[in-house]
Design a protein around this motif. Structure first.
Motif, PDB file in Angstrom:
ATOM      1  N   ARG A 343     -66.808  49.428  -7.567  1.00 56.11           N
ATOM      2  CA  ARG A 343     -67.713  49.518  -8.212  1.00 56.11           C
ATOM      3  C   ARG A 343     -68.234  48.318  -8.777  1.00 56.11           C
ATOM      4  O   ARG A 343     -69.397  47.941  -8.928  1.00 56.11           O
ATOM      5  CB  ARG A 343     -67.676  50.796  -9.439  1.00 56.11           C
ATOM      6  N   SER A 344     -67.245  47.672  -9.434  1.00 61.31           N
ATOM      7  CA  SER A 344     -67.542  46.290  -9.827  1.00 61.31           C
ATOM      8  C   SER A 344     -68.161  45.200  -8.909  1.00 61.31           C
ATOM      9  O   SER A 344     -68.917  44.392  -9.268  1.00 61.31           O
ATOM     10  CB  SER A 344     -66.263  45.699 -10.589  1.00 61.31           C
ATOM     11  N   GLU A 347     -71.675  46.069  -8.509  1.00 66.00           N
ATOM     12  CA  GLU A 347     -72.575  45.720  -9.652  1.00 66.00           C
ATOM     13  C   GLU A 347     -72.645  44.066  -9.537  1.00 66.00           C
ATOM     14  O   GLU A 347     -73.755  43.722  -9.762  1.00 66.00           O
ATOM     15  CB  GLU A 347     -71.552  45.970 -11.054  1.00 66.00           C
ATOM     16  N   THR A 348     -71.658  43.273  -9.185  1.00 55.99           N
ATOM     17  CA  THR A 348     -71.631  41.960  -9.102  1.00 55.99           C
ATOM     18  C   THR A 348     -72.964  41.749  -7.906  1.00 55.99           C
ATOM     19  O   THR A 348     -73.837  40.985  -8.392  1.00 55.99           O
ATOM     20  CB  THR A 348     -70.377  41.331  -8.508  1.00 55.99           C
ATOM     21  N   ARG A 351     -76.416  42.803  -9.472  1.00 49.55           N
ATOM     22  CA  ARG A 351     -76.941  41.940 -10.332  1.00 49.55           C
ATOM     23  C   ARG A 351     -77.519  40.583 -10.056  1.00 49.55           C
ATOM     24  O   ARG A 351     -78.378  39.830 -10.426  1.00 49.55           O
ATOM     25  CB  ARG A 351     -75.748  41.690 -11.502  1.00 49.55           C
ATOM     26  N   ALA A 376     -73.160  51.881  -9.365  1.00 48.97           N
ATOM     27  CA  ALA A 376     -73.371  50.629  -9.828  1.00 48.97           C
ATOM     28  C   ALA A 376     -75.001  50.356 -10.029  1.00 48.97           C
ATOM     29  O   ALA A 376     -75.435  49.687 -10.790  1.00 48.97           O
ATOM     30  CB  ALA A 376     -72.911  49.670  -8.755  1.00 48.97           C
ATOM     31  N   GLU A 379     -75.865  51.785 -13.479  1.00 51.24           N
ATOM     32  CA  GLU A 379     -75.417  50.922 -14.342  1.00 51.24           C
ATOM     33  C   GLU A 379     -76.386  49.594 -14.366  1.00 51.24           C
ATOM     34  O   GLU A 379     -76.500  49.195 -15.554  1.00 51.24           O
ATOM     35  CB  GLU A 379     -73.887  50.567 -14.163  1.00 51.24           C
ATOM     36  N   THR A 380     -76.513  49.041 -13.331  1.00 49.62           N
ATOM     37  CA  THR A 380     -77.293  47.918 -13.380  1.00 49.62           C
ATOM     38  C   THR A 380     -78.725  48.189 -13.476  1.00 49.62           C
ATOM     39  O   THR A 380     -79.683  47.238 -13.669  1.00 49.62           O
ATOM     40  CB  THR A 380     -77.082  47.034 -12.125  1.00 49.62           C
TER      41      THR A 380
END
Length: 556
Positions: A343-344, A347-348, A351, A376, A379-380
């Protein structure tokens, strides 16, 4: 560059949902000026260079949706082991390589492409097999999948792998039974999961799987940059010989980037190469190389990021939601990263507005990717459709997952030639119900998923014609039909390696079809894949490959 008029052949423009033909194409300055009737196009140019196709077939050049050109370059200096059918023949090939290269004691011997599924012994070799033949040389052989391999005792010593070395996350070290050193091991012997005792402490048997294998090769000395660059040029020619003018480097770390950048700076690249930085260990490449990010510089650009979520279905390391066949312990393969890590990574990428390519073979890995992308995006607040994430391989993806992929604008890039090369192995590993649904291109297309086809070179050669044949016919090398319900039409297969692949790269305004304004990237074939009998597609050959109006390959 003079205006060129292509005529007197079958010109498939790939511009419609159904085949659209043109009688002639006019190019100027490396771009397409017109496509249509010969009379109309001929009237648009005074004294053009005439290119008589002599009845041949012209298409937009093929686009490689996923491979590893730097790895393709490196294996050109390795022993080729694809033909090995036993331990004895494998050793004979390695000995021949050592003799031809005049390698002495202490020199590394590297082989690539063996497949334990094709060996008479029905298992991977181990360090004891390699030690007997090469006691004084470190040896490493890579499995055809690229996800595992075997090394001998001198190589283990150089890698610092001992009985006290723990298995890394997302990988396994083969162990001898009870650490006895007798050459008997379940993990190294079959490529299947062993018991916990064999994955704890015990004498390593030489078999290395996933991150245990991919993380150990750094000790192998590399050739000099000039030698690697020559091999890269040779690798590019292999792609060009198969009609490909856009090539991928599907997991680029610092060493691979140095080679690609050296080639670009010295104007050695002639095809377009798109590199994807390994997000977990080469994230900095995108920020450190702005000239190559978002645009080509001397035919090279960075397209985004790449991560791996699991392993190989034929190697039984792909992460499945239900067990492999013949697994009393319920073994399902295993993941490389935890859910929160994946997930991170998403997100990277979201973004930063960069594309993310995600290696998924098993359906559990596919679900991990889908869930991470959805979470993600939430979230973003970013729309995945803007960066066009790609599920690489998607071998065992389920129909319910394809519907989710369509909602998230995730491209499915299938390694559909698996049906031919490993179809019989998949029947053994997964049973008929699952194996016949491998690379479900028909379902994906019907569900509105953007579908592309690749070869994952150097796993197999970057032969687009063979891949089209595989997607249309879906038959194993043993003669078993591999899911006729997932066959696609020849035109759909062509779209997967032209217009759909251009869309995957975000280059649909430049490539993928023959229409005014786009690059004059063409492939010329001996016959028409749309009209020959489906089983005859494999016999078609590439006559010429043209990049921006320049002939880069011509069949002799």
């Amino acid at each position: 560059m003079a205006k060129t008029l292509y005529y007197n052949g079958t010109i498939i423009t790939m511009t419609g949902t159904e085949p659209v033909m043109a009688e002639a194409v006019l190019t100027d300055g490396g771009r397409i000026q017109a496509a249509g009737s010969l009379e109309e196009v001929r009237a648009m140019a005074e004294e053009p260079v005439l290119k008589d196709l002599q009845g041949a077939v012209m298409l937009p050049a093929f686009i490689d949706p996923h491979s590893h050109i730097t790895a393709m370059a490196k294996v050109l200096s390795y022993a080729v082991l694809q033909e090995a059918d036993s331990f004895d023949s494998l050793i004979a090939l390695l000995k021949k390589f050592k003799e031809e290269r005049k390698l002495g004691a202490g020199d590394w011997i590297i082989g690539t492409g063996y497949d334990h599924n094709k060996l008479a012994e029905g298992r991977h070799p181990d360090r004891f097999v390699l030690d007997a033949a090469f006691p004084d040389n470190p040896v490493m052989i890579t499995h055809a999948s690229g996800h595992m391999g075997v090394v001998n005792t001198p190589a283990l010593e150089k890698m610092g792998i001992t009985k006290d070395t723990k298995d890394p996350d997302g990988g396994r070290i083969g162990r001898t039974a009870a650490g006895s050193g007798n050459g008997k091991s379940r993990n190294g012997g079959t490529g299947e999961a062993g018991s916990d005792s064999l994955h704890g402490y015990g004498e390593p048997d030489g078999y290395l799987e996933e991150t245990a294998f991919t993380g150990s090769s750094s000790v192998i000395p590399e050739p000099g940059m000039e030698q690697l660059a020559r091999q890269l040029e040779a690798a590019e020619q292999i792609y060009l010989s198969h009609g490909i003018t856009t090539i991928q480097d599907g997991r680029t770390r610092s060493d691979e980037w140095k080679l690609l950048k050296y080639a670009a700076e010295n104007e050695l690249l002639h095809a377009d190469v798109v590199a994807y930085a390994a997000l977990n260990d080469a994230h900095e490449l995108t920020e450190e190389n702005p000239d190559y990010t978002g645009q080509y510089y001397n035919h090279l650009r960075i397209g985004g990021y790449k991560i791996f979520l699991d392993g190989s279905p034929q190697g039984r390391t792909a992460w499945m939601s239900s067990p492999y066949e013949r697994e009393p312990e319920g073994y399902c393969g295993y993941p490389i990263f935890k859910d929160e890590e994946v997930r991170s990574y998403f997100e990277t990428a979201l973004r930063e507005g960069r594309q993310l390519l995600v290696h998924c073979n098993g359906d559990a890995a596919a679900q991990q990717m889908i869930d991470a992308c959805r979470e993600a995006a939430r979230e973003t607040g970013a729309d995945p459709g803007q960066t066009r994430p790609v599920m690489i391989h998607a071998q065992m993806v389920r129909s319910d997952q394809l519907a989710q992929m369509a909602e998230l604008s995730i491209t499915a890039s299938f390694f559909t030639a698996h049906t031919w090369y490993w179809g019989d192995v998949h029947l053994k590993n997964f049973g008929e119900a699952r194996a016949l649904k491998i690379s479900p291109a028909r379902t994906a297309i019907d569900d509105g998923v953007n579908v592309t086809f690749h070869q994952d070179s150097p796993v197999i050669q970057p032969d687009m014609i063979e891949t089209i044949w595989c997607a249309v016919n879906r038959i194993s090398c043993g003669g078993h039909p591999m899911g006729v319900m997932e066959r696609v039409t020849p035109y759909e297969a062509l779209k997967a390696v032209t217009v759909n692949a251009a869309y995957q790269y975000g280059e649909e305004s430049e490539k993928g079809t023959i229409e005014p304004g786009k690059k004059a990237d063409f492939v010329i074939l001996t016959a028409n894949p749309l009209t020959v009998p489906p089983m005859e597609i494999k016999k078609i050959r590439v006559l010429e490959t043209i990049k921006s109006g320049k002939i880069l390959y011509k069949r002799l």
